[in-house]
Design a protein around this motif. Structure first.
Motif, PDB file in Angstrom:
ATOM      1  N   VAL A 276       0.874  -1.166  -0.019  1.00  0.00           N
ATOM      2  CA  VAL A 276       0.039  -0.199  -0.021  1.00  0.00           C
ATOM      3  C   VAL A 276       0.859   1.270   0.172  1.00  0.00           C
ATOM      4  O   VAL A 276       2.050   1.350   0.634  1.00  0.00           O
ATOM      5  CB  VAL A 276      -0.859  -0.102   1.162  1.00  0.00           C
ATOM      6  N   CYS A 277       0.252   2.316  -0.756  1.00  0.00           N
ATOM      7  CA  CYS A 277       1.263   3.445  -0.947  1.00  0.00           C
ATOM      8  C   CYS A 277       0.365   4.666  -0.830  1.00  0.00           C
ATOM      9  O   CYS A 277      -0.917   4.566  -1.165  1.00  0.00           O
ATOM     10  CB  CYS A 277       2.303   3.357  -2.014  1.00  0.00           C
ATOM     11  N   LYS A 278       0.668   5.827  -0.854  1.00  0.00           N
ATOM     12  CA  LYS A 278      -0.004   7.026  -0.739  1.00  0.00           C
ATOM     13  C   LYS A 278      -0.619   7.254  -2.099  1.00  0.00           C
ATOM     14  O   LYS A 278       0.032   6.911  -3.084  1.00  0.00           O
ATOM     15  CB  LYS A 278       0.903   8.187  -0.434  1.00  0.00           C
ATOM     16  N   GLY A 279      -1.974   7.464  -2.101  1.00  0.00           N
ATOM     17  CA  GLY A 279      -2.957   7.929  -3.605  1.00  0.00           C
ATOM     18  C   GLY A 279      -3.614   6.429  -3.783  1.00  0.00           C
ATOM     19  O   GLY A 279      -4.428   6.695  -4.758  1.00  0.00           O
ATOM     20  N   ASP A 280      -3.257   5.425  -3.158  1.00  0.00           N
ATOM     21  CA  ASP A 280      -3.954   4.367  -3.402  1.00  0.00           C
ATOM     22  C   ASP A 280      -5.517   4.299  -2.950  1.00  0.00           C
ATOM     23  O   ASP A 280      -6.086   5.196  -1.953  1.00  0.00           O
ATOM     24  CB  ASP A 280      -3.345   3.001  -2.882  1.00  0.00           C
ATOM     25  N   LYS A 281      -6.225   3.653  -4.013  1.00  0.00           N
ATOM     26  CA  LYS A 281      -7.881   3.856  -3.262  1.00  0.00           C
ATOM     27  C   LYS A 281      -8.116   2.449  -2.776  1.00  0.00           C
ATOM     28  O   LYS A 281      -7.903   1.378  -3.082  1.00  0.00           O
ATOM     29  CB  LYS A 281      -8.617   3.895  -4.668  1.00  0.00           C
ATOM     30  N   ILE A 282      -8.631   2.633  -1.335  1.00  0.00           N
ATOM     31  CA  ILE A 282      -8.902   1.513  -0.653  1.00  0.00           C
ATOM     32  C   ILE A 282     -10.373   1.459  -0.222  1.00  0.00           C
ATOM     33  O   ILE A 282     -11.219   2.479  -0.236  1.00  0.00           O
ATOM     34  CB  ILE A 282      -7.939   1.443   0.821  1.00  0.00           C
ATOM     35  N   VAL A 283     -10.922   0.235   0.172  1.00  0.00           N
ATOM     36  CA  VAL A 283     -12.334  -0.043   0.750  1.00  0.00           C
ATOM     37  C   VAL A 283     -12.135  -0.631   1.936  1.00  0.00           C
ATOM     38  O   VAL A 283     -11.372  -1.559   2.434  1.00  0.00           O
ATOM     39  CB  VAL A 283     -12.970  -0.667  -0.301  1.00  0.00           C
ATOM     40  N   SER A 284     -13.230  -0.392   2.869  1.00  0.00           N
ATOM     41  CA  SER A 284     -13.214  -1.029   4.115  1.00  0.00           C
ATOM     42  C   SER A 284     -14.143  -2.100   3.949  1.00  0.00           C
ATOM     43  O   SER A 284     -15.227  -1.906   3.491  1.00  0.00           O
ATOM     44  CB  SER A 284     -13.945   0.153   5.115  1.00  0.00           C
ATOM     45  N   ALA A 285     -14.037  -3.247   4.486  1.00  0.00           N
ATOM     46  CA  ALA A 285     -14.816  -4.487   4.239  1.00  0.00           C
ATOM     47  C   ALA A 285     -16.137  -4.304   5.431  1.00  0.00           C
ATOM     48  O   ALA A 285     -16.887  -4.945   4.992  1.00  0.00           O
ATOM     49  CB  ALA A 285     -14.010  -5.580   4.793  1.00  0.00           C
ATOM     50  N   HIS A 286     -15.790  -3.563   6.111  1.00  0.00           N
ATOM     51  CA  HIS A 286     -17.022  -3.368   6.995  1.00  0.00           C
ATOM     52  C   HIS A 286     -17.962  -2.496   6.786  1.00  0.00           C
ATOM     53  O   HIS A 286     -19.128  -2.796   6.752  1.00  0.00           O
ATOM     54  CB  HIS A 286     -16.153  -2.839   8.595  1.00  0.00           C
ATOM     55  N   THR A 287     -17.686  -1.296   6.465  1.00  0.00           N
ATOM     56  CA  THR A 287     -18.655  -0.292   6.049  1.00  0.00           C
ATOM     57  C   THR A 287     -18.767  -0.208   4.449  1.00  0.00           C
ATOM     58  O   THR A 287     -19.679   0.568   3.978  1.00  0.00           O
ATOM     59  CB  THR A 287     -17.970   1.183   6.350  1.00  0.00           C
ATOM     60  N   GLN A 288     -17.834  -0.950   3.782  1.00  0.00           N
ATOM     61  CA  GLN A 288     -17.817  -0.579   2.255  1.00  0.00           C
ATOM     62  C   GLN A 288     -17.702   0.760   1.472  1.00  0.00           C
ATOM     63  O   GLN A 288     -18.081   0.967   0.485  1.00  0.00           O
ATOM     64  CB  GLN A 288     -19.196  -1.213   1.847  1.00  0.00           C
ATOM     65  N   SER A 290     -15.331   3.992   0.408  1.00  0.00           N
ATOM     66  CA  SER A 290     -13.889   4.092  -0.235  1.00  0.00           C
ATOM     67  C   SER A 290     -13.378   5.117   0.244  1.00  0.00           C
ATOM     68  O   SER A 290     -13.692   6.072   0.532  1.00  0.00           O
ATOM     69  CB  SER A 290     -14.067   4.302  -1.688  1.00  0.00           C
ATOM     70  N   TYR A 291     -11.844   5.008   0.170  1.00  0.00           N
ATOM     71  CA  TYR A 291     -10.950   6.119   0.635  1.00  0.00           C
ATOM     72  C   TYR A 291      -9.719   6.297  -0.172  1.00  0.00           C
ATOM     73  O   TYR A 291      -9.449   5.470  -0.673  1.00  0.00           O
ATOM     74  CB  TYR A 291     -10.524   5.811   2.163  1.00  0.00           C
ATOM     75  N   GLU A 292      -9.018   7.423  -0.249  1.00  0.00           N
ATOM     76  CA  GLU A 292      -7.933   7.701  -0.777  1.00  0.00           C
ATOM     77  C   GLU A 292      -6.673   7.720   0.345  1.00  0.00           C
ATOM     78  O   GLU A 292      -7.072   8.480   1.219  1.00  0.00           O
ATOM     79  CB  GLU A 292      -7.714   8.867  -1.510  1.00  0.00           C
ATOM     80  N   VAL A 293      -5.686   6.814   0.255  1.00  0.00           N
ATOM     81  CA  VAL A 293      -4.482   6.937   1.136  1.00  0.00           C
ATOM     82  C   VAL A 293      -3.924   8.243   1.215  1.00  0.00           C
ATOM     83  O   VAL A 293      -3.407   8.689   0.134  1.00  0.00           O
ATOM     84  CB  VAL A 293      -3.844   5.875   1.002  1.00  0.00           C
ATOM     85  N   ASN A 294      -3.927   9.144   2.196  1.00  0.00           N
ATOM     86  CA  ASN A 294      -3.220  10.242   2.307  1.00  0.00           C
ATOM     87  C   ASN A 294      -1.770  10.140   2.848  1.00  0.00           C
ATOM     88  O   ASN A 294      -0.942  10.921   2.473  1.00  0.00           O
ATOM     89  CB  ASN A 294      -4.020  11.220   3.229  1.00  0.00           C
ATOM     90  N   GLU A 295      -1.506   9.172   3.712  1.00  0.00           N
ATOM     91  CA  GLU A 295      -0.238   8.940   4.216  1.00  0.00           C
ATOM     92  C   GLU A 295       0.026   7.510   4.825  1.00  0.00           C
ATOM     93  O   GLU A 295      -0.993   6.838   5.267  1.00  0.00           O
ATOM     94  CB  GLU A 295       0.096   9.816   5.402  1.00  0.00           C
TER      95      GLU A 295
END
Length: 665
Positions: A276-288, A290-295
């Motif tokens: 994982v690195c800064k800028g990746d788009k990730i998803v939470s399995a619990h809430t579904q 999406s977020y963009e990794v800031n740091e």
């Protein structure tokens, strides 16, 4: 020009974090010679540019070791963590390095670890550089949930035992947590520098209880640094590297989180697969969501941003999570459009103690609500239910893992959020098995859980009541056994086991009703055993009990806030104590106040607050006795009438005196 500003070194208006105190700034320190290579960043995140580009790809999985330090309270976990940080160069060697990983004010004041803390260490061994991810965990029974969460990110543990005290109750509990998780256990005997230390005796205890050969024990003094280097070598030799796959899609476990009012949620993650690195788009399995990794970065022990984190590594991740419900402990994070099977996560924490919390002034309700929300993110084991009271106003009924947990939560509210609250006497969750089909349909379940005594159902509506029980472990010198057996019998405990772990120490196991130990059992045990006995407990389900709901009446009117659930055998004693406390707390009126404890329609205890009495005969100088009798009769009638129409309002300070835990209970 460089000047020392309020929070760090400043150049041209930005601040750099001040990691050392002024006393630590030597002539060769990086803080005294700031170079031009500092990158421009907001004040809180100002860091050297060369550290921003930290390359974590230099550590393949077989050069990574993830481990925790577990022990009983005050056996030297945090001191050992300080020495390990110094040996690996994460912090400077100074006399001021005490409890470096205990960052909360409450931890430093009480000298205990409340929250597990992570630190990444770099260590050279036989020409290879290793990445060691250390997690320092709490030792008190109330925070065993923190320990179980931390173990999920590890492959091994250091089991620290005091050379003077020997194995204690929480040592046993923590060992079995690690054993069930199938982790490598390295026994470490600490405090060998003490005058009364007996490491050979402790070795025999470890061998007898845990079946670990005595020659595997490492004898150290964390305070003096004696033999600590051997601990690092044992970590590399005996703890296996994490089993991971770099080429698989990202799969990361959120095992802890903290809240920062500027950056939102800081999630502590353990990577099981992928990168994982800064800028990746990730998803939470619990809430579904999406977020963009800031740091992303590692903790050394302060936050240290890196370009990437790789499988097998432990670090932190910031992705703009602003809401307190978004960072679920035990959640799995994965790449957007690359779903994976979620990791098992954790068993949710089961609250063992409930208490009402109300603001002292209702105008502070919204501020307190915000503080409770932020603090429950940092401490996810607290459960929150809205509640209200006629006397105390709007508030919450909070669930805690134990009494110390409740005290620490209250102290953190005061210190970190400047909030003052009223905490009521702690209660435990009871269950009732409903009898009629109509009630089952109304509640939508046959077995209901009662966390507020005021909602306790009548006996006619249920077939049986259930109370929570725990399996308690007491380790004590044998000279105190008689007193402790009497204490346990008085608390309705049932003995399950009794084992001598060496010539002088005994391990007792009892099945306790939780409501008998939750308030003052630990204090009574410590005073009976001159402080030598240790106590630990684990949940053991529910058992049938003869429970009754006890109402407190003032002149015949029930006071909802003082309703309690007690065992039938102890109802009279508890009722008498509450009535006596109320008598001392209620202000006198012009009429008599009857304070009664009742079970159903049966009064089991009573106290009376006498009325103020005006001397109506003061104006009678001599004269006929009939005139005096007439005045006294009229006064008695007036008091009788007043008692019927008089409304008794219990002042808030009287509620606080009665509801708060009393040492004389």
């Amino acid at each position: 020009m460089w000047v020392l500003a309020g929070r760090g070194w400043r150049r041209g208006g930005a601040l750099a974090p001040r990691t050392a105190s002024l006393g630590q700034l030597g002539p060769g320190s990086a803080h005294t010679r700031p170079s031009a290579a500092w990158s421009w960043a907001p004040a809180r995140h100002f860091r050297p540019a060369d550290q921003e580009n930290f390359d974590m790809s230099r550590f393949p999985a077989d050069h990574i070791r993830n481990f925790s330090i577990i022990a009983h309270v005050d056996h030297g976990k945090s001191t050992l963590a300080d020495r390990l940080l110094e040996l690996t160069g994460a912090i400077d060697k100074t006399k001021n390095n005490k409890q470096v990983l205990d960052k909360l004010q409450v931890e430093r004041e009480r000298g205990i670890t409340v929250k597990a803390q992570t630190a990444s260490l770099f260590y050279n061994c036989e020409g290879k550089q290793y990445l060691l991810n250390l997690i320092d965990t709490p030792g008190h029974v109330d925070f065993s949930y923190e320990v179980s969460r931390s173990l999920s990110a590890c492959q091994g543990v250091l089991l620290v035992v005091d050379a003077n005290e020997g194995i204690q109750a929480q040592t046993v509990a923590n060992f079995f947590l690690a054993f069930e998780a199938q982790l490598s256990v390295i026994p470490v005997i600490n405090k060998i520098d003490l005058k009364n230390a007996d490491p050979e005796r402790v070795e025999k205890q470890i061998e007898k209880l845990f079946d670990i050969p005595h020659d595997e024990c490492i004898k150290i003094s964390a305070k003096l640094g004696t033999n600590v280097e051997r601990v690092l070598q044992a970590v590399i030799e005996k703890i296996p590297p994490p089993k991971v796959h770099y080429k698989n899609p990202l799969r990361a476990l959120v095992f802890d989180s903290t809240f920062d009012q500027y950056r939102g949620v800081i999630a502590n993650i353990a990577l099981f697969d992928g990168v994982v690195c800064k800028g990746d788009k990730i998803v939470s399995a619990h809430t579904q969501k999406s977020y963009e990794v800031n740091e992303v970065g590692i903790l050394r022990p302060n936050e240290q941003p890196t370009h990437k984190l790789y499988a097998g590594q432990v670090g932190y991740l910031i992705a703009g999570m602003k809401n307190v419900t978004e960072a679920q402990i035990g959640d799995t994070l994965y790449f957007h459009k690359q779903p994976v099977d979620p990791l098992p996560g954790f068993k949710s924490a089961k609250p063992m103690v409930f208490a009402g919390m109300y603001p002292i002034d209702q105008s502070e309700y919204n501020n307190l609500k915000s503080a409770v929300e932020k603090l429950t993110l940092n401490d996810s084991s607290v459960t929150v239910h809205r509640d209200s009271s006629l006397a105390l106003g709007a508030g919450w009924r909070l669930g805690f893992l134990g009494l110390l947990h409740m005290e620490v939560f209250n102290q953190r509210l005061e210190q970190e959020y400047n909030a003052s609250v009223i905490l009521t006497t702690p209660t435990v969750p009871y269950k009732a098995v409903l009898s009629s089909a109509k009630l089952i349909k109304e509640y939508r379940e046959k077995e209901i859980t009662i966390i507020n005594p005021a909602q306790f159902p009548e006996r006619s509506k249920v077939t049986e009541y259930l109370e929570p029980v725990v399996l308690g472990t007491i380790i004590t010198p044998d000279e105190y056994i008689g007193k402790i057996l009497m204490l346990c019998q008085a608390r309705r405990a049932v003995q399950k086991n009794m084992v001598y772990i060496d010539q002088n120490r005994v391990m007792l196991q009892y099945l306790f009703p939780l409501n008998e130990i939750v308030v003052d059992f630990y204090d009574s045990l410590k005073s009976l055993s001159s402080g030598y006995a240790s106590f630990d407990y684990e949940d053991a389900g529910y058992q049938t009990a003869e429970l009754v709901k006890m109402d407190i009446l003032l002149n015949g009117n029930i006071v909802d806030e003082l309703v309690t659930v007690v065992h039938k055998d102890k109802a009279h004693t508890v009722g008498k104590v509450i009535c006596e406390r109320l008598k001392d707390s209620l202000p006198r009126q012009l009429f008599e106040i009857a304070i009664q404890a009742a079970i159903g329609s049966k009064i089991i205890a009573r106290e009376t607050v006498k009325a103020y009495r005006k001397n109506v005969l003061a104006k009678c100088y001599g004269g006929d006795i009939t005139r005096k009798m007439k005045l006294l009769k009229r006064q008695a009638e007036g008091k009788k009438k007043l008692r019927k129409i008089g409304n008794i309002e219990v002042p808030k300070d009287a509620f606080i005196k009665v509801l708060k835990t009393q040492p004389d209970k």
